[in-house]
Structure formats: C-alpha cells, structure tokens
Design an enzyme around this catalytic site. Structure first.
Site, PDB file in Angstrom:
ATOM      1  N   GLY A  50      -2.969 -13.796   4.653  1.00 55.91           N
ATOM      2  CA  GLY A  50      -3.830 -14.969   3.764  1.00 55.91           C
ATOM      3  C   GLY A  50      -3.070 -16.073   3.970  1.00 55.91           C
ATOM      4  O   GLY A  50      -4.281 -17.506   3.400  1.00 55.91           O
ATOM      5  N   THR A  51      -2.236 -16.225   3.480  1.00 56.32           N
ATOM      6  CA  THR A  51      -1.392 -17.862   3.878  1.00 56.32           C
ATOM      7  C   THR A  51      -2.153 -18.860   4.018  1.00 56.32           C
ATOM      8  O   THR A  51      -2.161 -19.600   4.109  1.00 56.32           O
ATOM      9  CB  THR A  51       0.237 -17.699   3.880  1.00 56.32           C
ATOM     10  N   ASN A 136      -4.583 -12.276  -8.679  1.00 60.48           N
ATOM     11  CA  ASN A 136      -3.201 -11.419  -7.899  1.00 60.48           C
ATOM     12  C   ASN A 136      -2.307 -11.350  -9.659  1.00 60.48           C
ATOM     13  O   ASN A 136      -1.643 -10.104  -9.028  1.00 60.48           O
ATOM     14  CB  ASN A 136      -2.599 -11.967  -6.861  1.00 60.48           C
ATOM     15  N   GLN A 166      -6.709 -10.506  -2.454  1.00 60.31           N
ATOM     16  CA  GLN A 166      -6.486  -9.936  -3.603  1.00 60.31           C
ATOM     17  C   GLN A 166      -7.763  -8.438  -4.574  1.00 60.31           C
ATOM     18  O   GLN A 166      -7.554  -7.773  -4.406  1.00 60.31           O
ATOM     19  CB  GLN A 166      -6.243  -9.908  -4.929  1.00 60.31           C
ATOM     20  N   SER A 186      -6.789 -11.000   3.965  1.00 56.53           N
ATOM     21  CA  SER A 186      -5.623 -10.377   4.654  1.00 56.53           C
ATOM     22  C   SER A 186      -5.267  -9.066   4.935  1.00 56.53           C
ATOM     23  O   SER A 186      -5.389  -8.077   3.923  1.00 56.53           O
ATOM     24  CB  SER A 186      -4.112 -10.834   3.869  1.00 56.53           C
ATOM     25  N   ALA A 187      -4.437  -8.561   5.612  1.00 57.40           N
ATOM     26  CA  ALA A 187      -5.107  -7.183   6.520  1.00 57.40           C
ATOM     27  C   ALA A 187      -3.935  -6.225   5.122  1.00 57.40           C
ATOM     28  O   ALA A 187      -4.151  -5.325   5.105  1.00 57.40           O
ATOM     29  CB  ALA A 187      -4.338  -6.482   7.503  1.00 57.40           C
ATOM     30  N   HIS A 188      -2.637  -6.742   4.800  1.00 57.45           N
ATOM     31  CA  HIS A 188      -1.960  -5.875   4.254  1.00 57.45           C
ATOM     32  C   HIS A 188      -1.963  -5.169   3.033  1.00 57.45           C
ATOM     33  O   HIS A 188      -1.607  -4.592   2.460  1.00 57.45           O
ATOM     34  CB  HIS A 188       0.257  -6.189   4.318  1.00 57.45           C
ATOM     35  N   THR A 224      -2.685 -16.982  21.115  1.00 58.20           N
ATOM     36  CA  THR A 224      -2.812 -16.150  21.931  1.00 58.20           C
ATOM     37  C   THR A 224      -2.649 -15.531  20.795  1.00 58.20           C
ATOM     38  O   THR A 224      -2.528 -15.974  19.618  1.00 58.20           O
ATOM     39  CB  THR A 224      -0.815 -15.448  22.598  1.00 58.20           C
ATOM     40  N   CYS A 312       8.647 -15.252  -5.207  1.00 57.99           N
ATOM     41  CA  CYS A 312       8.657 -15.998  -3.677  1.00 57.99           C
ATOM     42  C   CYS A 312       9.743 -15.919  -3.139  1.00 57.99           C
ATOM     43  O   CYS A 312      10.152 -14.516  -3.159  1.00 57.99           O
ATOM     44  CB  CYS A 312       9.240 -17.501  -4.366  1.00 57.99           C
TER      45      CYS A 312
HETATM   46  N1  PLP Z   1      -3.534 -15.268  -1.921  1.00 58.65           N
HETATM   47  C1  PLP Z   1      -3.699 -14.444  -2.645  1.00 58.65           C
HETATM   48  C2  PLP Z   1      -4.153 -13.966  -4.206  1.00 58.65           C
HETATM   49  C3  PLP Z   1      -2.343 -13.170  -2.318  1.00 58.65           C
HETATM   50  O1  PLP Z   1      -2.214 -12.180  -3.171  1.00 58.65           O
HETATM   51  C4  PLP Z   1      -1.370 -13.482  -1.268  1.00 58.65           C
HETATM   52  C5  PLP Z   1      -0.727 -12.338  -1.131  1.00 58.65           C
HETATM   53  O2  PLP Z   1       0.117 -11.891  -2.377  1.00 58.65           O
HETATM   54  C6  PLP Z   1      -1.467 -14.109  -0.449  1.00 58.65           C
HETATM   55  C7  PLP Z   1      -2.802 -15.049  -1.043  1.00 58.65           C
HETATM   56  C8  PLP Z   1      -0.999 -14.693   0.782  1.00 58.65           C
HETATM   57  O3  PLP Z   1      -1.900 -13.692   1.506  1.00 58.65           O
HETATM   58  P1  PLP Z   1      -0.759 -13.004   3.290  1.00 58.65           P
HETATM   59  O4  PLP Z   1       0.625 -12.496   1.941  1.00 58.65           O
HETATM   60  O5  PLP Z   1      -1.185 -12.578   3.668  1.00 58.65           O
HETATM   61  O6  PLP Z   1      -0.056 -14.142   3.647  1.00 58.65           O
END
Ligand code: PLP
Length: 366
Positions: A50-51, A136, A166, A186-188, A224, A312
């Site tokens: 996600g980041t 989130n 989220q 984001s997969a996790h 890759t 953080c």
């Molecule tokens: N955006 C939101 C709303 C999130 O809750 C998070 C992770 O907690 C992220 C972005 C970041 O995603 P990632 O952990 O896959 O980098």
C-alpha cells in the site's frame, strides 16, 4: 503462493519455458485482481504494498505535471486523515517539486470528509485529490462518489486517487469508489502476504514512474516481479470477495457485541466514530483518564492484542492526527484504543476481551 516462491523460479520477463510459467501465473493474477477491482488487466500495476502504491499515485501524478509544466502552480489536496503513506508523500512532493502545494481538507466529528470544504478548495490549479476509501484508525467510510463528482465538476483536470487499503476487505472497491482514477490496495490487509499490493491506474491517467529500470508494468514500475506476492494478492482478494457480505455481517455483530459490552461495563468511554459509517471490523474507543500505551501493554499481557493508534516504524505510538482532525481533545485521545476484528475473530475472542478490558482500565485508573 508456495510453488511460485520455490519451484517456478523463472523470471517472468524472460523467454524460456520457466519464464513463461512465471509470466502465466503473473498475468493470471493480474486478470483476477483487475476483475475483482473493476479494472482492465492493463490498468493494474503490482507494487510492494500500500505504501508504494500511495507514493506512486502521489509522486506519479505530480511528477507527470512537473515534467509537462515545470514550476507551474500545482495543488494536491488530501483529506486531513490520510495514512502517512499519502500525507508524507504529499508533504515530500510539495517540498521537492517547485510550484507544488499541499492542502488538507478537514473532517467532521465522526471522521467523515467535509465535502463543502473540499468544494471550496477545488479549482483549475488542483492536479490531484486523494481521499481514502476508509480510514485505518477509526474505520469511517468516506463519500468517494461525492468526492469524484465534486472534482469532475470543479476541477475537471484533476486526478482522483483513493487509498482503499483498509476498505478492500469489506467493500467492493469498484462500487464504493466509482470513477476514481487511481486506487491503492495492499495484500496483507486481506489476509494475503506482506509486501505485495497494487495500484489501479485508469487508462489515460498520466503517471511518472517512481522506480525506473527494466520497464516492467508498462513503464510504470520497474523491477523483477514478485510473482508469489502477486499470486498471493489475487488469491486473498478472491477469497475476501467471495465471502464479503456474510463476513461483514458476522464481524459487525461481533464488533457490536464488543463495543456495546465495553460501553456498558466501563464508565467514561466514548466511541470515536458513528458506527453506522464505520467498517465492520473497527471499534475505536476512547477511555478517559487512561494512557493508551499502558493499556496496550496490560491487554497484551492478558492475551488481547489491540492497537493504540497508528504504530510508526519505531513501534512507538504517535499522537493521532486522525483524532485531532476530528476535534477529539488530546486528553481523551490519550486513552484511545482500536480493536480490530477480522476473519479469524470468534465470539470467544470477544468474550475474552470483555472479561479483560474493564479490569485493565480499572487498574490503570486506580
Ligand atoms: N494505507 C492505509 C489506509 C493503511 O492502513 C496502510 C497500512 O496500515 C497503508 C496505506 C500502508 O500499506 P502497506 O502496509 O501495505 O505498505
């Protein structure tokens, strides 16, 4: 994922049979992710999560504007409650790119975007509007369809990005964020692997790559591919989509039992957001006269894992910019805890929390 992490070791950009096997898996994953997010396969850019997807959206759009019109007055608007991956990217883009300015639009007391303030901020200088689909920390779902409508009317040249990281476990992104040009997942957050995600980039959206090199992902993200990660993302998304409705109802009922139970059993507790507009798995409660870091530790010792806000990188709990934007006084925000429920949560988990939390709060207050 296992075969693609161990046995199918070909490089998906290569040309021999091992490479073709890896590429087939990657493209199957892309087709699946695209279909589940209401996009075309060519609109999916696999990322490391996600980041990175959020950073690619912000720097990608603003970088494309800066390349075409260097130094021109350019505004990026975000909500005040975005995840740091968006807020920090906007802040850094404004610091690094000449002419770029970052404006934040506020939320109401329940954490829902102020659409009037957004409308007032929109004009021809705005290049990007980024509003998360759901927050989130407190879980509030944002009015994305209205955001898109406002932007199309008042800043027709602007691109709309939504961070659906989220929300994607609980909402059908295609329906909940209709018309968004860029969507991060984001997969996790879906029960998939950490370090895998995607950005939907609608055809025609100009985007400067963050990572350059081998030209993968149609020149939008070099490097890759993580084939196993892409397969994991697709599988997690498919699994979530197949049971979203029932799971949403089941988990919301558990969440309600937990929140109502705690509101009843513990004095001086408030709910941060209006439950009607919150994702099923979120319960964010503010315990007066309690330090959340101490509460997190006490509950952890009792086997109940909760979050005291956005953790953080150092693991320290930072003051919540989300609660501040909602106007929650610092003294109340100090004792705010997020209970997160998900597909593994059971009634026994909730009963355990109900047995443990009131006692922990009483101990800290005592
Ligand atoms: N955006 C939101 C709303 C999130 O809750 C998070 C992770 O907690 C992220 C972005 C970041 O995603 P990632 O952990 O896959 O980098």
């Amino acid at each position: 994922m296992a075969p693609f992490a161990a046995e199918v070791f070909g490089h998906p950009s290569g040309h021999h049979r091992q490479a073709r096997a890896a590429r087939l898996a990657l493209e199957d994953a892309r087709d699946q992710v695209a279909e589940l997010l209401g996009a075309a396969p060519g609109e999916i850019v696999f990322t490391s999560g996600g980041t990175e997807a959020d950073n690619l959206a912000v720097f990608g759009v603003l970088g494309a504007v800066a390349r075409k019109r260097p130094g021109a007055e350019t505004v990026v608007i975000s909500s005040a409650i975005e995840h740091a991956a968006v807020l920090e990217a906007c802040r850094a883009a404004a610091a690094r790119l000449a002419g770029v300015e970052h404006e934040r639009v506020g939320v109401d007391a329940h954490g829902v975007l102020d659409l009037d303030e957004l409308a007032e901020s929109l004009d021809g200088d705005v290049a990007l509007v980024t509003v998360m689909l759901a927050n989130n920390e407190v879980g509030t779902v944002q009015p994305l369809a209205d955001v898109v409508a406002h932007v199309r009317r008042l800043a027709p040249g602007a691109v709309v990005h939504t961070d659906a990281v989220q929300a994607a476990a609980w909402l059908d992104v295609a329906l909940a964020a209709p018309g968004a040009d860029l969507v991060s997942v984001s997969a996790h957050k879906l029960g998939g692997p950490k370090g895998a995600g995607a950005l939907v980039v609608r055809e025609g959206t100009e985007l400067e790559p963050l990572v350059v090199g081998g030209g993968q992902e149609r020149e939008r993200r070099a490097g890759t591919h993580d084939v196993a990660g892409a397969v994991g993302l697709a599988t997690a998304l498919a699994s979530v989509a197949g049971q979203r409705d029932e799971e949403g109802l089941r988990v919301a009922a558990l969440r309600d039992r937990l929140a109502d139970g705690l509101l009843c059993a513990v004095p001086s507790v408030t709910e941060a957001a209006d439950r009607k507009s919150v994702l099923p798995g979120h319960s964010h409660l503010c315990f007066a006269a309690v330090d959340r870091e101490e509460l997190v530790v006490l509950l952890d010792e009792a086997g109940v894992c909760v979050s005291g806000g956005a953790a953080c990188a150092s693991g320290a709990l930072e003051p919540s910019h989300v609660l501040a934007a909602m106007g929650v006084p610092r003294t109340i925000a100090r004792g705010s805890i997020r209970f997160s429920l998900g597909h593994t949560s059971t009634p026994a988990d909730v009963e355990r929390a109900l047995a443990v939390v009131p006692e922990a709060v009483a101990r800290l207050r005592g």
